[in-house]
Design a protein around this motif. Structure first.
Motif, PDB file in Angstrom:
ATOM      1  N   PRO A  41       0.805  -1.227   0.000  1.00  0.00           N
ATOM      2  CA  PRO A  41       0.000   0.000   0.000  1.00  0.00           C
ATOM      3  C   PRO A  41       0.835   1.273   0.000  1.00  0.00           C
ATOM      4  O   PRO A  41       0.490   2.239  -0.693  1.00  0.00           O
ATOM      5  CB  PRO A  41      -0.820  -0.137   1.293  1.00  0.00           C
ATOM      6  N   ALA A  42       1.937   1.284   0.740  1.00  0.00           N
ATOM      7  CA  ALA A  42       2.792   2.481   0.769  1.00  0.00           C
ATOM      8  C   ALA A  42       3.487   2.684  -0.574  1.00  0.00           C
ATOM      9  O   ALA A  42       3.658   3.823  -1.025  1.00  0.00           O
ATOM     10  CB  ALA A  42       3.820   2.354   1.895  1.00  0.00           C
ATOM     11  N   ARG A  43       3.888   1.603  -1.207  1.00  0.00           N
ATOM     12  CA  ARG A  43       4.572   1.722  -2.496  1.00  0.00           C
ATOM     13  C   ARG A  43       3.660   2.301  -3.570  1.00  0.00           C
ATOM     14  O   ARG A  43       4.114   2.979  -4.487  1.00  0.00           O
ATOM     15  CB  ARG A  43       5.094   0.354  -2.943  1.00  0.00           C
ATOM     16  N   LEU A  44       2.353   2.029  -3.464  1.00  0.00           N
ATOM     17  CA  LEU A  44       1.387   2.506  -4.445  1.00  0.00           C
ATOM     18  C   LEU A  44       0.585   3.711  -3.943  1.00  0.00           C
ATOM     19  O   LEU A  44      -0.400   4.100  -4.568  1.00  0.00           O
ATOM     20  CB  LEU A  44       0.419   1.384  -4.816  1.00  0.00           C
ATOM     21  N   ALA A  45       1.037   4.315  -2.839  1.00  0.00           N
ATOM     22  CA  ALA A  45       0.244   5.366  -2.193  1.00  0.00           C
ATOM     23  C   ALA A  45      -0.046   6.541  -3.121  1.00  0.00           C
ATOM     24  O   ALA A  45      -1.107   7.165  -3.020  1.00  0.00           O
ATOM     25  CB  ALA A  45       0.965   5.850  -0.933  1.00  0.00           C
ATOM     26  N   ALA A  46       0.876   6.873  -4.014  1.00  0.00           N
ATOM     27  CA  ALA A  46       0.691   8.037  -4.888  1.00  0.00           C
ATOM     28  C   ALA A  46      -0.163   7.726  -6.112  1.00  0.00           C
ATOM     29  O   ALA A  46      -0.485   8.632  -6.889  1.00  0.00           O
ATOM     30  CB  ALA A  46       2.056   8.569  -5.336  1.00  0.00           C
ATOM     31  N   LEU A  47      -0.531   6.480  -6.290  1.00  0.00           N
ATOM     32  CA  LEU A  47      -1.258   6.068  -7.486  1.00  0.00           C
ATOM     33  C   LEU A  47      -2.725   5.802  -7.174  1.00  0.00           C
ATOM     34  O   LEU A  47      -3.096   5.594  -6.027  1.00  0.00           O
ATOM     35  CB  LEU A  47      -0.624   4.814  -8.074  1.00  0.00           C
ATOM     36  N   ALA A  48      -3.531   5.800  -8.202  1.00  0.00           N
ATOM     37  CA  ALA A  48      -4.972   5.558  -8.042  1.00  0.00           C
ATOM     38  C   ALA A  48      -5.408   4.456  -8.993  1.00  0.00           C
ATOM     39  O   ALA A  48      -6.024   4.720 -10.041  1.00  0.00           O
ATOM     40  CB  ALA A  48      -5.753   6.841  -8.304  1.00  0.00           C
ATOM     41  N   PRO A  49      -5.096   3.197  -8.659  1.00  0.00           N
ATOM     42  CA  PRO A  49      -5.518   2.106  -9.550  1.00  0.00           C
ATOM     43  C   PRO A  49      -7.035   2.062  -9.703  1.00  0.00           C
ATOM     44  O   PRO A  49      -7.772   2.295  -8.748  1.00  0.00           O
ATOM     45  CB  PRO A  49      -5.002   0.842  -8.845  1.00  0.00           C
ATOM     46  N   ALA A  50      -7.463   1.751 -10.907  1.00  0.00           N
ATOM     47  CA  ALA A  50      -8.904   1.661 -11.161  1.00  0.00           C
ATOM     48  C   ALA A  50      -9.449   0.289 -10.829  1.00  0.00           C
ATOM     49  O   ALA A  50     -10.644   0.144 -10.552  1.00  0.00           O
ATOM     50  CB  ALA A  50      -9.183   1.982 -12.625  1.00  0.00           C
ATOM     51  N   ALA A  51      -8.584  -0.723 -10.856  1.00  0.00           N
ATOM     52  CA  ALA A  51      -9.044  -2.089 -10.626  1.00  0.00           C
ATOM     53  C   ALA A  51      -7.852  -2.984 -10.333  1.00  0.00           C
ATOM     54  O   ALA A  51      -6.703  -2.614 -10.575  1.00  0.00           O
ATOM     55  CB  ALA A  51      -9.803  -2.617 -11.841  1.00  0.00           C
ATOM     56  N   VAL A  52      -8.167  -4.168  -9.821  1.00  0.00           N
ATOM     57  CA  VAL A  52      -7.160  -5.204  -9.580  1.00  0.00           C
ATOM     58  C   VAL A  52      -7.629  -6.469 -10.269  1.00  0.00           C
ATOM     59  O   VAL A  52      -8.798  -6.858 -10.158  1.00  0.00           O
ATOM     60  CB  VAL A  52      -6.972  -5.463  -8.070  1.00  0.00           C
ATOM     61  N   VAL A  53      -6.715  -7.098 -10.989  1.00  0.00           N
ATOM     62  CA  VAL A  53      -6.985  -8.374 -11.649  1.00  0.00           C
ATOM     63  C   VAL A  53      -5.945  -9.358 -11.123  1.00  0.00           C
ATOM     64  O   VAL A  53      -4.764  -9.030 -11.031  1.00  0.00           O
ATOM     65  CB  VAL A  53      -6.881  -8.257 -13.184  1.00  0.00           C
ATOM     66  N   THR A  54      -6.359 -10.566 -10.771  1.00  0.00           N
ATOM     67  CA  THR A  54      -5.423 -11.481 -10.124  1.00  0.00           C
ATOM     68  C   THR A  54      -5.539 -12.913 -10.614  1.00  0.00           C
ATOM     69  O   THR A  54      -6.611 -13.373 -11.022  1.00  0.00           O
ATOM     70  CB  THR A  54      -5.617 -11.453  -8.584  1.00  0.00           C
ATOM     71  N   SER A  55      -4.417 -13.601 -10.553  1.00  0.00           N
ATOM     72  CA  SER A  55      -4.393 -15.056 -10.694  1.00  0.00           C
ATOM     73  C   SER A  55      -5.234 -15.647  -9.564  1.00  0.00           C
ATOM     74  O   SER A  55      -5.322 -15.080  -8.478  1.00  0.00           O
ATOM     75  CB  SER A  55      -2.951 -15.550 -10.587  1.00  0.00           C
ATOM     76  N   PRO A  56      -5.828 -16.809  -9.763  1.00  0.00           N
ATOM     77  CA  PRO A  56      -6.651 -17.397  -8.708  1.00  0.00           C
ATOM     78  C   PRO A  56      -5.845 -18.030  -7.567  1.00  0.00           C
ATOM     79  O   PRO A  56      -6.441 -18.395  -6.540  1.00  0.00           O
ATOM     80  CB  PRO A  56      -7.456 -18.470  -9.450  1.00  0.00           C
ATOM     81  N   LEU A  57      -4.533 -18.135  -7.697  1.00  0.00           N
ATOM     82  CA  LEU A  57      -3.767 -18.876  -6.700  1.00  0.00           C
ATOM     83  C   LEU A  57      -3.619 -18.114  -5.382  1.00  0.00           C
ATOM     84  O   LEU A  57      -3.574 -16.878  -5.352  1.00  0.00           O
ATOM     85  CB  LEU A  57      -2.399 -19.254  -7.249  1.00  0.00           C
ATOM     86  N   GLU A  58      -3.502 -18.893  -4.307  1.00  0.00           N
ATOM     87  CA  GLU A  58      -3.504 -18.351  -2.946  1.00  0.00           C
ATOM     88  C   GLU A  58      -2.409 -17.321  -2.715  1.00  0.00           C
ATOM     89  O   GLU A  58      -2.622 -16.294  -2.064  1.00  0.00           O
ATOM     90  CB  GLU A  58      -3.348 -19.503  -1.956  1.00  0.00           C
ATOM     91  N   ARG A  59      -1.214 -17.562  -3.237  1.00  0.00           N
ATOM     92  CA  ARG A  59      -0.101 -16.642  -2.973  1.00  0.00           C
ATOM     93  C   ARG A  59      -0.325 -15.266  -3.584  1.00  0.00           C
ATOM     94  O   ARG A  59       0.168 -14.266  -3.058  1.00  0.00           O
ATOM     95  CB  ARG A  59       1.227 -17.254  -3.419  1.00  0.00           C
ATOM     96  N   CYS A  60      -1.066 -15.207  -4.671  1.00  0.00           N
ATOM     97  CA  CYS A  60      -1.412 -13.900  -5.254  1.00  0.00           C
ATOM     98  C   CYS A  60      -2.473 -13.204  -4.406  1.00  0.00           C
ATOM     99  O   CYS A  60      -2.379 -11.994  -4.150  1.00  0.00           O
ATOM    100  CB  CYS A  60      -1.912 -14.071  -6.685  1.00  0.00           C
ATOM    101  N   ARG A  61      -3.455 -13.942  -3.972  1.00  0.00           N
ATOM    102  CA  ARG A  61      -4.520 -13.359  -3.148  1.00  0.00           C
ATOM    103  C   ARG A  61      -3.944 -12.830  -1.828  1.00  0.00           C
ATOM    104  O   ARG A  61      -4.337 -11.756  -1.351  1.00  0.00           O
ATOM    105  CB  ARG A  61      -5.601 -14.403  -2.878  1.00  0.00           C
ATOM    106  N   GLU A  62      -3.013 -13.578  -1.230  1.00  0.00           N
ATOM    107  CA  GLU A  62      -2.387 -13.127   0.016  1.00  0.00           C
ATOM    108  C   GLU A  62      -1.567 -11.860  -0.207  1.00  0.00           C
ATOM    109  O   GLU A  62      -1.537 -10.966   0.646  1.00  0.00           O
ATOM    110  CB  GLU A  62      -1.497 -14.230   0.591  1.00  0.00           C
TER     111      GLU A  62
END
Length: 245
Positions: A41-62
């Motif tokens: 969250p701190a690394r992306l604090a200056a950005l405003a992502p519109a969405a998140v797309v993810t692989s279904p695997l647990e390590r990505c969700r975590e």
């Protein structure tokens, strides 16, 4: 077209153990990986992502959990085409043992000819990943505008194959690309060509934020640059003009 932030999942237990996890269930983050995810969250604090797309695997969700906790308004989409490569019979094996298999030399030196026993080819892996990116670019642009930025969380080979496509590289060269755990690779897509703005970045990404609105007087003076984001400016600097050295 949008700017894509390709996020590799944070360090997993399989990374530490030297295991080719593939699509094995129950592979989560280790202690270091949990710390890497918490820093997102701190690394992306200056950005405003519109969405998140993810692989279904647990390590990505975590990996995404801290970011989504900090930004609960972000829509999240699970995309099966971002899943890890299907390594078939290699899944769950020790990398040190696989190094002795003649197929590993093909995977490393001629991946476009590599197919995993009982799994998929590396060509098929790249094709589905690139197709997913291209389709999500259109979807995000239609829903959030061409200047939007979005996050995709996936896996090392998937991300490297997408980067190779963006750079116009043959798949046989993709092993030259390095993207570590929790790294972010930024690609700005345009109608004519993509621009790789960051590769395997593990720091803050403030430089990808759009510039603040100009004052009226300054805005008039800067009219030719109105509406250009920081990513556009970076792309212009990287791309140069016709015949640029």
């Amino acid at each position: 077209m949008p700017t894509l932030l390709l996020l590799r999942h944070a360090r997993s237990t399989a990374n530490v153990d030297g295991v080719l996890a593939g699509r094995s269930p129950g592979v989560g983050l280790d202690e270091r990986g949990t710390e890497q995810a918490a820093a997102l969250p701190a690394r992306l604090a200056a950005l405003a992502p519109a969405a998140v797309v993810t692989s279904p695997l647990e390590r990505c969700r975590e990996t995404l959990k801290p970011l989504l906790a900090a930004r609960p308004e972000l829509p999240v989409h699970v995309e099966d085409r971002l899943n890890e490569c299907d390594y078939g019979e290699w899944t769950g094996s020790k990398l040190a043992e696989l190094a002795e298999d003649p197929l590993m030399a093909v995977v490393q030196q001629h991946p476009s000819a590599a197919g995993f026993p009982g799994g998929e080819t590396m060509r098929a892996m790249q094709a589905r990943a690139v197709e997913a990116v291209r389709e999500w670019n259109v979807t995000v642009a239609a829903e959030h505008g061409p200047e939007a930025l979005y996050v995709m969380c996936s896996h090392g080979d998937i991300i490297k194959s997408v980067v190779a496509d963006a750079l116009g590289m043959h798949l046989d060269l993709f092993q030259r690309i390095a993207v570590g755990p929790a790294s972010v690779t930024a690609i700005r897509y345009t109608p004519l060509r993509p621009f790789v703005l960051r590769l395997g970045d593990t720091g803050r990404l403030d430089g990808l934020a759009p510039p603040p609105p100009a004052e009226p007087a300054a805005e008039a003076a800067e009219a030719p640059r109105t509406g250009r984001s920081a990513a556009d400016e970076s792309a212009a600097e990287v791309g140069g003009g016709a015949g640029a050295g």
